[in-house]
Design an enzyme around this catalytic site. Structure first.
Site, PDB file in Angstrom:
ATOM      1  CE  LYS A 299      41.835  34.692  33.647  1.00 41.61           C
ATOM      2  NZ  LYS A 299      43.245  34.447  34.014  1.00 41.61           N
TER       3      LYS A 299
ATOM      4  CB  SER B 250      45.428  33.539  36.387  1.00 38.14           C
ATOM      5  OG  SER B 250      44.140  33.009  36.585  1.00 38.14           O
TER       6      SER B 250
END
Length: 220
Positions: free
Chosen positions: A114, A72
């Site tokens: 993230k 990701s």
């Protein structure tokens, strides 16, 4: 003989006689005792213990190591990367920070890495046709993303963040479960473990299956 003695005396530089006559009463020269092996080992042990305690305290209260798993955050981070993370207590989170999120959601059982896109009070909007992300009506300049944001995960936009909330996304936008997904949504800052500061040990780059040691350094 007297003349020879006088010549010998005057040939001696001034102060030399004082230096040679000064010292212990028995006339022996003062010598510094060499350090013993036991003393040297004791000093080394002291230094080692001090360093270990310092590192333990630093990592207990200030820093920690976090491993990356999954695609990701490509191409900023890869599986196997080891990050040096500053504890949240010492962070002032802002847009652009790469952060570590606790696994507080039962549907997301893993700790997440993230990037913060927006913070409290800001409004996020995404044009999934063009892939452009907007914050407060302005398009973001995102040189770190792998590709534009084409996938919608269910959250409705535009979305205004509440007090203490941050909106996070992966740099690999179309292969990331993040705040676009209702299972995560906007994240309360209290669930942030900290800010990733430094790539300490790189994992293998998927394209080459090799370790690129040149990637070591601050995380941008």
């Amino acid at each position: 003989m007297a003349e020879e003695k006088k010549e010998l005396e005057t040939a001696v530089p001034a102060g030399t006689m004082e230096e040679t006559t000064a010292g212990p009463a028995d006339g022996s020269a003062a010598k510094k005792e060499p350090e013993t092996l036991e003393g040297m080992l004791y000093c080394w042990a002291q230094a080692l213990i001090t360093a270990v305690v310092g590192v333990v305290l630093l990592f207990t209260f200030g820093l920690r190591l976090i491993g990356v798993s999954g695609p990701s955050m490509q191409d900023t981070l890869y599986t196997g990367d080891r990050l040096l993370v500053l504890n949240a207590a010492y962070c002032d989170f802002k847009a652009g920070d790469v952060v570590v999120i606790n696994d507080y959601n039962a549907q997301l059982s893993d700790t997440l890495v993230k990037r913060i896109v927006a913070v409290e009070g800001q409004t996020v909007d995404i044009d999934f046709m063009s892939g452009q992300v907007y914050v407060d009506g302005r398009p973001l300049d995102e040189p770190y993303i792998k590709e534009p944001t084409y996938t919608s995960e269910g959250v409705q936009f535009p979305l205004t963040l509440g007090e203490g909330e941050v909106f996070v996304m992966g740099d690999n936008r179309n292969q990331s479960t993040d705040s676009r997904d209702p299972k995560l949504g906007p994240v309360d800052e209290r669930y942030l473990q900290g800010k990733a500061l430094f790539l300490l040990l790189p994992g293998k780059t998927p394209d080459t299956d090799r370790i690129d040691w040149g990637r070591i350094g601050p995380i941008a």
